[in-house]
Design a protein around this motif. Structure first.
Motif, short mmCIF file in Angstrom:
data_model
loop_
_atom_site.label_atom_id
_atom_site.label_comp_id
_atom_site.label_asym_id
_atom_site.label_seq_id
_atom_site.Cartn_x
_atom_site.Cartn_y
_atom_site.Cartn_z
N ARG A 163 29.06 -3.39 -1.53
CA ARG A 163 28.69 -5.12 -2.05
C ARG A 163 27.85 -5.83 -2.20
O ARG A 163 27.49 -6.20 -3.55
CB ARG A 163 30.10 -5.84 -0.63
CG ARG A 163 31.15 -5.93 -0.84
CD ARG A 163 31.69 -6.87 0.74
NE ARG A 163 33.35 -6.66 0.58
CZ ARG A 163 34.07 -8.21 1.13
NH1 ARG A 163 33.10 -8.35 1.74
NH2 ARG A 163 35.06 -7.54 0.98
N THR A 164 26.96 -4.45 -2.24
CA THR A 164 25.29 -5.35 -2.01
C THR A 164 24.60 -3.73 -1.99
O THR A 164 25.35 -3.37 -0.89
CB THR A 164 25.06 -6.79 -0.84
OG1 THR A 164 23.45 -6.89 -1.43
CG2 THR A 164 24.78 -6.05 0.38
N CYS B 122 26.40 -5.59 5.63
CA CYS B 122 27.66 -5.75 4.26
C CYS B 122 28.85 -4.99 4.48
O CYS B 122 29.88 -5.77 5.29
CB CYS B 122 27.15 -5.75 3.34
SG CYS B 122 28.26 -6.50 2.33
N ARG C 64 16.48 -13.16 1.72
CA ARG C 64 17.51 -13.51 1.10
C ARG C 64 17.51 -14.71 1.84
O ARG C 64 17.33 -15.13 3.24
CB ARG C 64 18.70 -12.62 1.66
CG ARG C 64 19.03 -11.49 0.86
CD ARG C 64 20.30 -10.36 1.32
NE ARG C 64 20.31 -9.59 0.35
CZ ARG C 64 21.13 -8.85 -0.04
NH1 ARG C 64 22.37 -9.45 0.43
NH2 ARG C 64 21.37 -7.87 -0.40
N ASN D 234 31.94 -5.61 6.83
CA ASN D 234 33.12 -6.01 5.49
C ASN D 234 33.46 -4.87 5.48
O ASN D 234 34.54 -5.36 4.75
CB ASN D 234 32.52 -6.65 4.06
CG ASN D 234 31.85 -8.22 4.63
OD1 ASN D 234 32.72 -9.31 4.97
ND2 ASN D 234 30.60 -8.65 4.14
N PRO E 249 25.51 -15.60 5.90
CA PRO E 249 26.32 -14.24 6.05
C PRO E 249 25.65 -12.86 6.81
O PRO E 249 24.17 -13.41 6.22
CB PRO E 249 25.85 -14.10 4.15
CG PRO E 249 25.74 -15.36 3.48
CD PRO E 249 25.63 -16.25 5.08
N ALA E 250 26.48 -11.80 6.63
CA ALA E 250 25.20 -11.12 7.18
C ALA E 250 24.87 -10.68 7.05
O ALA E 250 23.51 -10.01 7.39
CB ALA E 250 26.68 -10.01 7.47
N CYS E 251 24.53 -10.17 5.34
CA CYS E 251 23.26 -9.19 5.11
C CYS E 251 21.95 -10.61 5.29
O CYS E 251 20.36 -10.22 5.48
CB CYS E 251 23.47 -9.46 2.91
SG CYS E 251 23.73 -11.29 2.48
N THR F 86 31.74 -12.08 -1.23
CA THR F 86 32.68 -12.54 -0.85
C THR F 86 31.75 -14.10 0.26
O THR F 86 32.43 -15.51 -0.07
CB THR F 86 33.28 -12.87 0.84
OG1 THR F 86 32.46 -12.10 1.66
CG2 THR F 86 34.16 -11.58 0.31
N PHE F 87 30.84 -13.51 -0.21
CA PHE F 87 29.33 -14.75 0.38
C PHE F 87 29.70 -14.62 1.92
O PHE F 87 29.61 -15.82 2.33
CB PHE F 87 29.09 -15.42 -0.90
CG PHE F 87 27.73 -16.38 -1.53
CD1 PHE F 87 27.36 -15.42 -1.57
CD2 PHE F 87 28.11 -17.54 -2.32
CE1 PHE F 87 26.06 -15.17 -2.56
CE2 PHE F 87 26.94 -17.41 -3.08
CZ PHE F 87 26.10 -16.42 -3.09
N CYS F 88 30.40 -13.85 2.84
CA CYS F 88 31.05 -14.25 3.73
C CYS F 88 31.49 -15.58 4.28
O CYS F 88 31.14 -15.64 4.66
CB CYS F 88 29.57 -13.22 4.65
SG CYS F 88 29.66 -11.88 4.56
N LEU G 37 24.28 -8.37 -5.60
CA LEU G 37 25.03 -8.64 -5.05
C LEU G 37 26.38 -9.22 -5.89
O LEU G 37 25.04 -9.48 -6.97
CB LEU G 37 25.10 -9.04 -3.68
CG LEU G 37 24.11 -10.90 -3.63
CD1 LEU G 37 24.95 -11.18 -2.53
CD2 LEU G 37 22.56 -10.78 -4.03
#
Ligand SMILES: Nc1nc2c(c(=O)[nH]1)N[C@H]1C(S)=C(S)[C@@H](COP(=O)(O)OP(=O)(O)OC[C@H]3O[C@@H](n4cnc5c(=O)[nH]c(N)nc54)[C@H](O)[C@@H]3O)O[C@H]1N2
Ligand SMILES: Nc1nc2c(c(=O)[nH]1)N[C@H]1C(S)=C(S)[C@@H](COP(=O)(O)OP(=O)(O)OC[C@H]3O[C@@H](n4cnc5c(=O)[nH]c(N)nc54)[C@H](O)[C@@H]3O)O[C@H]1N2
Ligand code: SF4
Ligand code: SF4
Ligand code: SF4
Ligand code: SF4
Ligand code: SF4
Ligand SMILES: [Mo]
Lengths: 369, 248, 1023
Positions: B73-74, B61, B180, B65, B169-171, B157-159, B96
């Motif tokens: 962000r997380t 993240c 996740r 980001n 999303p990246a995470c 942003t939930f990517c 998150l």
């Protein structure tokens, strides 16, 4: 169950000491303004000495407050957006309208109150008479003072309501989300304003009778603060209000909070006792402690409140954010206030401020006497 | 284990509605389906049984980001828990933004700079945000912060820039344990909908009634809000806070 | 108003306003900036997030690549796992933006996608269009793997060749040209104003013996010694230079301070103590696993794969497991309930636990007799077993017999043998009613304790399993329980549970064995697998599937070349029989062959740890030059601090060269640093070192332009260019225009790295059934277009597109279906398990002349002279035990990746509550740790998750290199960054072996591996 966090994130305070300054100054201003009204708007002559000091406090802190607030915005250059996109569900958005109205009305009220004085200075032959002629707008009547005062008073109430509500509605922070908070803000506002008036009285007037009256008023305000505080505690301890219990539980275990609670109690109790026992000799001390109490209450609420993680363990470091920058903000705001005070006492014939001359007020014909 | 019935049923509700909608689209009027394309409602299901606390999500993240120093962000909280009569045990808890359906952070914004997208993400328009941080205070999850660099509110942003391109999303993409899981809560066929159906789930701080779109499998109620326990030891260097001033 | 008062007022007002101005300056500046008081990010909602690497149309599934970015499959070296990853590159800035996994690679994905999948479809697999909306084949990088791209741009990277100015280790450097570097190290001379230093050319003397009168040590060329980290995929290149061209036999890797004890213990069981094969549990299919001394998900190798498989298996699979560890860490997981349990153990005592379990298994008849009874491959085949053991083989136990500790063979019995005695042709003997008989194709008696009538008379013999059972019965369960701190009922319960799943149970270990009894502890733990016969079975244990070797393939012979030297000589780490030395012969002639001047480890592989002792003592001989390559023994070896002064003395080792991108703790003491490429800039081929049952080769290639300086020929300075240039200057064979033979024997050039690696890729591609050709689309999408011209130039027309496939897909991977064949592992381990290892059971310790048990056992730790460690450092004085465990986030060299330190900034010492409370230690207190090896002060964190009496230190912090100390280059000083120095290092407390006359750190007596677990210690509160 024992829980030990091994890895956790730290969150910084997002409202900086500027916010503390704002909430402190605006509360002092609004409550002082209300205390100026009996004498200067409603015409109670006996209240005039107090009202003059109150107005001085209201004006000087009232102008300083929004300047501090602007600094708490991380994008101060965008302040105008408040007026462009007012989100009606946001107390802050409403505040954006209330605060300038309030400050504007308060300044207008002060102008109306001092207009006779300005006029008189404009008539004298001295270097700056042109300025005062201009300031008096060519007239000597202070008749606008009453309606302006009443309007400013209404705005002051809105300010007290919105500042309280803005913080109170934050359910995410149990320490803030209590209906007591707006009342505590107001009550401590009175405490702070009276404290400041006491100090100013000591410096500028040295009127023992006024000192005693202010001290008694201060004791009353402190009494209200104490009652509110005790009620909050009782509610939290009794478990009747889960919200308050949660708020207490979120900090009770930490020695730093125990110290804060004790400190708070002492700064209410000591001036209370002094003001009652020796009202006409302790003004400077009670005044200073009262100012301190009002300020510390906000520091604790804002910085302390932000030090409580919403989901994690322990406390963040926000309670005492290190660094000169935060401190400079605090000192700087007081600098501005001091500057305004000096200007006020230098250029404004504040000692001459008197009750509105009824005849002059177009809305109130002389016959009403 | 505490299940947030309300939130859970909420999700079930959505799943059902989604199913009805697609049936309607198929059965009644194909035209309606074309007119109204299915709009996903993004959500995440975090299976705590699969989290290994590797913080791949946290770092991904940050990298994706450009999350500034000292902010997240997380991140994944790691706890040692000791239950009465039990052995000490580990809990790794990814945190998150919940992209709440009733997000307390949105109504407080004085300038409408933060809002919910049609697909459910709560986002901040950084060209509009005045940086008042009111939303930061209002979020019950410490999911927002003021970005030192941009001086505006920032958060997960939930990517959406990735999900709107069809990516994860990246995470989520990099989640080593597979804890996740991301997808469309309105699609009953999605993995996340399936996981919600098949597992007991809960959310963080259910008492806030924010209706989160991040669900947890295996979340013990003692960890779902403010955690009563010893905080992580933070060496002085990590708490040397950076002021928000522009020179910082 | 008086003027005086006005002036005062004016002054006060001015001061007040000025104060305000200072406090408000930031706000005013912000106001002046207008709409953006901060930095303006790229996008209103997405901030600075780069545009996605590609877009997939949800309707059509069409994929559009982002033309500003390249998306390439290569390798991460964020730790020794070396995963296949997918790297997103900003082409214009030549910078890596982010990393995810490679979905073809089992190291990053499970299930991994079929190798035939096109690159385009592999991108789809990882997106929402993929199976399970991209979740099924999701491919990952770990926390470190996501961060280490910051190492590429680490401002403290070494980019130009450097030479020390001032004394070794003083942190003073000057940059020099590549050409000067090559000239100086090859030609030597008075390089530092400290006297003449022999250059490589002089040292490369293949005639003069390294040691006068001791030809067993080989030629003087051996006095160049090379220390290496793990094989990062470039070792074959380095080995070619060192062994086949230069002619030195002295090359070692880090195993002896990594997990060597475990690998050696396993090697004893698997019958190969040099290559040390080991098996890993079948994480997905096993029902019960005991992790003793390895922590899946916390560390372990392959880190992500093991972490992910175990996480899946405990959540949605059928796995229950127990982590036996002095420290509770991320390997355990409370939300999984009883599926994941933690069992605290006293450090260094796993042998007691394992032998206790064995005792219970023998007593309760819970061993897999059917498996153990098969004495040969033929018998195993006939019985449907997937492997066999020497459990039934007879061992000579007659004291004083010349075959003591060895297996009884046909020739011993006087049988006619078809070949030389004691070779494969000489049968092993098993018991029968009629005395010893050659092992046949049916089951044999498990237990026998009696006398064999050998050709030389009656000799006492026992079966291997009898010997093991005797060891297991040597202590009562209570006594074992006492030793390991685990209650007897728990041991029995564990044994019961372990033996209740048929063959679908397993034991696994690793770093936790790096203690004073590590070798036997590891053997005992792995022996449990053998006692239930789980090897090669689905759900049991499986060995690695191996890889596709790049050096020996159908296209090119990278392993041989005309004029290659055959390096020879006993190894520098003394991992050879002492009895082969001149020293032994001389002492024997003098009548007292033992003790030797120092310890020898005939049952061990190369020992970096012992090298340090060899280097500083000049025993067996002095080295003249030392090369460190991507290695950091100074940080990694416990106790090495005690000999650092000697290592810094140029008189001891006159020339130290480090090939490394960083000034780590070891390159810090070098004379020269050759800058090297970092991860995504380099070439290489690796295979998993375990845990992947299919064949897998991961390929690394420069997906960005390397940042090192260029040499006069325009090549980037680095390992390959350095070795090529020095080889050419010395005129060594194997480099230059005619160096690499192809299948037809035609010689091809080796003048740059591409010449080697691209041909290696062709070999990988063409082995067995060749891989398919890379399409233009594959090449374009994967960014291999970057090296397309080189591929076409170096390789033959029929080869290059196949080699391009290797790079387009990041390696070569056998498909997942090949994991099992029926209920068995496809790639099975064929050799028998050694219940008794005759090599171990018969060698003599050089320091004592005594023998060691030839089977698994439990022994308290001993020093080199055989004395108990506890006699030197009694528990009364040293009441706690110190261990270290890997950081779940950091690796030993990842500290420079800034994103990691912001998550966990340091490693306070973890103190068990039972240790802390009586000493008044609370979290946040300063404590002092003292071992016989040193002392350090640190902040304490008090935890419940530690075994009684334990203090633990997370590994990966406490650096002095990488920028944790001041560095001066060309007179310019880069000050130390205290964040990089944060925390403490257990190795600073590592111990010397006080019984060694020549300085040496404490090592396991058999495997010679460093001891970092279970250090005797004291802890006290100091503030
Ligand atoms: N996150 C992360 N992953 C890594 C690495 C890394 O640095 N970080 N490094 C990679 C490398 S090089 C390797 S070799 C592997 C190593 O992977 P592992 O071997 O799994 O890791 P270690 O931390 O060395 O040791 C495992 C555990 O042994 C425990 N232990 C210590 N003493 C004892 C003992 O006496 N008995 C028992 N039963 N346990 C004991 C430690 O507390 C630790 O949890 O990991 C690889 N993966
Ligand atoms: N106390 C304690 N000590 C331990 C351990 C422990 O758990 N506790 N773990 C042990 C284990 S398991 C191991 S494997 C050893 C490891 O110890 P070593 O194998 O000696 O070394 P590393 O620290 O892995 O160092 C490798 C070096 O390569 C360099 N390098 C890093 N990235 C790159 C790159 O991309 N390219 C190139 N060319 N070079 C690079 C860096 O300078 C780094 O220092 O340490 C051991 N020491
Ligand atoms: S988690 Fe916080 S920031 Fe996110 S939507 Fe909910 S309230 Fe808003
Ligand atoms: S910080 Fe920005 S997004 Fe948050 S409430 Fe203020 S203006 Fe809105
Ligand atoms: S969804 Fe994107 S922004 Fe949100 S936590 Fe994951 S990576 Fe960060
Ligand atoms: S990446 Fe996945 S497994 Fe790793 S910490 Fe984050 S949620 Fe847990
Ligand atoms: S485990 Fe992580 S750090 Fe190690 S090689 Fe794989 S991705 Fe890189
Ligand atoms: Mo290792």
């Amino acid at each position: 169950m024992q829980i030990h966090e091994l890895v956790g994130a730290v969150y910084e305070a997002a409202w900086l000491p500027w916010a503390v300054q704002y909430f402190f100054l605006i509360a002092l201003s609004a409550t002082a303004l209300l205390m100026a009204l009996p004498g200067l708007a409603l015409g109670r002559v006996a209240a005039l000495p107090r009202a003059r000091l109150a107005l001085m406090v209201a004006v000087t802190t009232g102008i300083t407050a929004p300047i501090a607030l602007l600094a708490d915005l991380h994008q101060p250059g965008r302040f105008w957006e408040f007026f462009l996109y007012t989100n009606s569900s946001s107390w802050m958005a409403w505040g954006a309208w209330f605060v300038p109205s309030y400050v504007g009305l308060t300044v207008a009220f002060a102008w109306a109150v001092h207009r006779p004085g300005f006029h008189a200075l404009g008539q004298e032959s001295w270097r700056f008479n042109w300025l005062f002629r201009w300031l008096s707008l060519g007239g000597a009547s202070n008749g606008f003072a009453r309606p302006l005062g009443i309007a400013a008073g209404a705005a002051a109430l809105l300010v007290l309501i919105y500042t309280g509500a803005e913080v109170y509605v934050v359910r995410a922070r149990p320490l803030w989300n209590t209906p007591f908070l707006p009342l505590q803000f107001a009550a401590t506002g009175f405490v702070g304003a009276l404290g400041l008036m006491l100090v100013l009285e000591r410096v500028l007037c040295r009127d023992a009778a006024l000192e005693a009256r202010l001290n008694r008023a201060l004791a009353a305000a402190l009494g209200v603060v104490a009652v509110l505080g005790a009620a909050w505690f009782a509610l939290a301890l009794s478990g009747l209000s889960p919200r308050h219990s949660e708020a207490l539980a979120s900090v009770a275990g930490f020695p730093v909070w125990q110290k804060i609670a004790l400190w708070g109690a002492v700064s209410v109790a000591v001036p209370f006792v002094l003001a009652l026992v020796s009202p006409s000799r302790t003004g400077l001390v009670t005044g200073l402690i009262a100012i301190h109490a009002a300020w510390m209450f906000r520091w604790t609420v804002f910085m302390g409140g932000q030090a409580v993680p919403k989901v994690g363990s322990g406390l963040y470091d926000a309670l005492l954010p290190a660094g000169l920058d935060g401190l400079m903000g605090v000192i700087g705001t007081f600098g501005l206030w001091l500057f305004l005070l000096i200007a006020y006492t230098t250029f404004i014939p504040w000692t001459e401020a008197s009750a509105p001359a009824d005849g002059a007020a177009p809305a109130r014909p002389a016959t009403s006497h | 284990m505490d299940t947030n019935r309300r939130g859970f049923l909420g999700a079930m509700g959505r799943v059902t509605i989604g199913a009805v909608a697609s049936m309607a689209g198929a059965g009644q009027s194909a035209q309606a389906a074309i007119d109204k394309p299915h709009i996903p409602h993004w959500g995440m299901v975090v299976d705590l049984r699969k989290c290994i606390g590797c913080q791949a999500c946290t770092v991904a993240c940050i990298m994706e980001n450009d999350v500034p120093e000292d902010s997240f962000r997380t991140h994944v909280s790691v706890y040692e828990v000791l239950k009465e009569g039990g052995d000490p045990a580990m809990v790794m808890l990814p945190r998150l933004c919940n992209h709440c359906d009733d997000p307390p952070c949105v109504p407080v914004c004085p300038v409408e700079a933060t809002f919910k997208l049609e697909t459910g993400e709560v986002v901040v328009d950084n060209t509009k945000c005045v940086g008042c941080a009111y939303c930061v205070q209002a979020c019950p999850y410490d999911a927002r912060f003021i970005n030192h660099e941009t001086q505006t509110a920032d958060k997960c942003t939930f990517c959406f820039h990735r999900t709107s391109a069809g990516l994860l999303p990246a995470c989520v993409e990099t989640c080593v344990g597979g804890a996740r899981n991301f997808g469309d809560l309105d699609d009953p066929e999605s993995e996340v909908s399936r996981m919600l159906r098949e597992n007991e789930v809960s959310v963080l701080r259910p008492e806030m009634h924010t209706n989160p779109n991040v669900y947890y499998i295996g979340l013990d109620a003692v960890l779902d809000g403010r955690v009563a326990g010893e905080a992580a030891y933070r060496p002085p260097l990590t708490v040397e806070t950076q002021p928000h001033g522009e020179d910082a | 108003m008086s003027t005086r008062r006005n002036i005062l007022k004016g002054a006060a007002a001015t001061g007040a306003l000025a104060t305000f101005g200072v406090g408000y300056a930031d706000t005013l500046k912000k106001l002046a900036k207008g709409h953006w008081s901060g930095e303006r990010p790229d996008k209103a909602l997405a901030g600075n997030a780069p545009d996605p690497e590609y877009r997939i149309d949800p309707e059509t599934g069409d994929l559009a690549l982002n033309s500003d970015q390249a998306l390439s499959y290569t390798m991460c070296i964020g730790c020794t796992t070396m995963c296949g990853v997918r790297v997103k590159v900003d082409k214009t800035r030549n910078e890596v933006l982010r990393v995810a996994g490679n979905p073809y690679s089992p190291m990053s994905t499970d299930p991994f996608i079929p190798y035939e999948t096109s690159v385009r479809d592999s991108f789809r697999a990882m997106a929402q269009t993929g199976a399970g909306q991209g979740l099924t084949n999701r491919s990952t990088a770990c926390g470190r793997g996501n961060a280490v791209l910051q190492q590429v741009t680490n401002p403290r990277r070494v980019l130009k060749p450097m030479k020390r100015v001032g004394p070794r280790g003083s942190g003073q450097w000057q940059t020099i040209s590549f050409e000067q570097l090559v000239e100086e190290v090859v030609e030597g001379g008075d390089l530092f104003g400290e006297g003449r230093v022999a250059g490589l050319r002089e040292i490369r003397d293949l005639e003069t013996p390294a040691v006068e009168g001791a030809p067993e040590y080989g030629p003087r060329a051996n006095r160049l010694v090379w220390m290496n980290c793990v094989d990062d995929g470039r070792d074959n290149f380095a080995l070619r230079w060192l062994k086949q061209s230069f002619g030195s036999n002295n090359f070692t890797r880090h195993g002896s301070y990594c997990g060597g004890a475990y690998r050696s213990g396993s090697g004893a069981l698997f019958g190969d103590v040099k290559k040390m094969p080991h098996a890993k549990p079948d994480f997905s299919e096993a029902e019960f696993i005991i992790f003793a001394g390895t922590a899946p998900g916390n560390a372990g190798n392959p880190f992500k794969r093991v972490g992910a498989l175990v996480a899946q298996a405990r959540a949605t699979g059928k796995l229950t497991y127990v982590v036996v560890d002095p420290v509770l860490n991320n390997a355990q997981n409370a939300p999984s309930g009883d599926r994941a349990r933690w069992l605290p153990i006293k450090p260094g005592t796993d042998g007691a636990l394992a032998m206790g379990m064995m005792r219970w298994m023998f007593e309760n008849d819970r061993i897999n007799a059917a498996y153990l009874a098969q004495p040969s491959q033929a018998a195993a085949d006939a019985a449907g077993e997937a492997n066999w053991t020497n459990a039934t083989h007879l061992v000579v136990v007659e004291d004083g017999h010349k075959r003591f500790g060895r297996m009884l063979r046909g020739s011993d019995m006087g049988l006619a043998v078809a070949g030389e005695p004691y070779t494969d042709a000489d049968p092993y003997m098993v018991a029968s009613d009629s005395g010893p008989v050659p092992a046949g194709d049916s089951a044999a008696p498990l237990f026998f304790d009696g006398v064999a009538g050998t050709a030389g008379g009656p000799v006492a013999v026992k079966t291997a399993l009898t010997l093991l059972r005797e060891e297991a019965m040597a202590q009562s369960l209570e006594s074992y329980a006492q030793d390991c701190g685990i209650p007897a009922e728990t041991i029995a319960g564990l044994a019961d549970e372990f033996t209740s799943h048929g063959r679908k149970a397993a034991v696994n270990s690793h770093g936790g064995m790096m203690n004073g009894s590590g070798f036997y502890n590891a053997w005992a733990l792995t022996m449990l697998n053998t006692l239930i016969g789980n090897l090669n079975w689905k759900g049991g244990t499986m060995i690695a599937g191996g890889g596709f070797p790049e050096t020996k393939g159908p296209a090119y012979d990278l392993a041989n070349f005309p004029g290659a030297v055959k390096a020879r000589g006993l190894p520098y780490g003394r991992n050879a029989p002492y009895e082969k030395t001149a020293e032994f012969r001389a002492k024997q002639a003098a009548g007292k062959p033992y003790p030797a001047d120092g310890p020898w480890y005939p049952q061990a592989p190369g020992l970096a740890t012992e090298w340090i002792s060899s280097l500083v003592n000049g025993y067996p001989y002095h080295a003249e030059a030392l090369i460190f390559r991507n290695t950091n023994p100074v940080y990694g070896i416990p106790g090495i601090a005690h000999v650092m002064d000697k290592l810094k003395d140029p008189a001891v080792v006159p020339l130290i060269i480090s090939v490394d991108p960083f000034i780590n703790e070891s390159s810090a003491i070098a004379d020269y640093i050759v800058p090297d490429s970092v991860m995504y800039e380099t070439w290489g081929f690796t295979k998993p070192w375990g845990g992947v049952a299919t064949k897998a080769t991961t390929a690394r290639w420069p997906v960005i332009e390397p940042r090192m300086a260029q040499n006069a020929e325009g090549q980037r300075v680095g390992l390959e260019s350095f070795l090529i240039a020095t080889a050419k200057r010395m005129g060594l064979p194997g480099f230059g225009d005619a160096a690499i033979p192809d299948a037809e024997g035609k010689l091809h050039p080796l003048n740059r790295a591409e010449d080697w690696y691209l041909r290696g890729a062709a070999n990988v591609a063409l082995l067995g059934t060749p891989v398919g050709d890379a399409s233009d689309d594959d090449i374009e999408l994967s960014g291999v277009s970057r090296i397309r011209a080189d591929l076409e130039a170096v390789l033959k027309p029929g080869e290059w597109r196949k080699a391009a496939t290797i790079y387009a897909k990041g390696g070569r991977y056998e498909n997942i279906e090949r994991t099992y064949t029926g209920a068995r592992a496809t790639h099975a381990y064929a050799a028998p398990m050694q219940i008794w290892n005759e090599g171990v059971g018969s060698f003599r310790r050089a320091a004592t002349g005594s023998r060691m048990p030839g089977t698994a056992c439990w022994r308290a730790p001993e020093f080199a002279d055989g004395s108990r460690v506890a006699e030197h450092y009694p528990e009364a004085d040293w009441p706690v035990k110190l261990v270290s465990f890997k950081s779940p986030l950091q690796n030993s060299y990842s500290v420079g990746a800034k994103a990691l330190l912001r998550i966990v900034a340091a490693n306070p010492v973890m103190v068990g509550r039972d240790v802390a409370e009586p000493r008044g230690i609370a979290t946040g207190d300063m404590v002092r740790l003292t071992t016989p090896g040193g002392q350090l002060d640190s902040v304490a964190v008090v935890r419940d998750g530690l075994a009684p009496g334990t203090v633990a230190i997370e590994h990966g912090f406490g650096h002095r290199g990488f920028g944790a100390e001041d560095i001066t280059i060309d007179g310019h000083t880069t000050p130390a960054d205290p964040r990089l120095a944060a925390g403490v290092l257990l190795n600073d407390l590592g111990m010397m072996d006080p019984t060694r006359e020549k300085a040496g750190v404490w090592v396991d007596p058999v495997s010679g591996t460093a001891v970092r677990q279970g250090l005797p210690a004291r802890v006290e509160r100091i503030g």
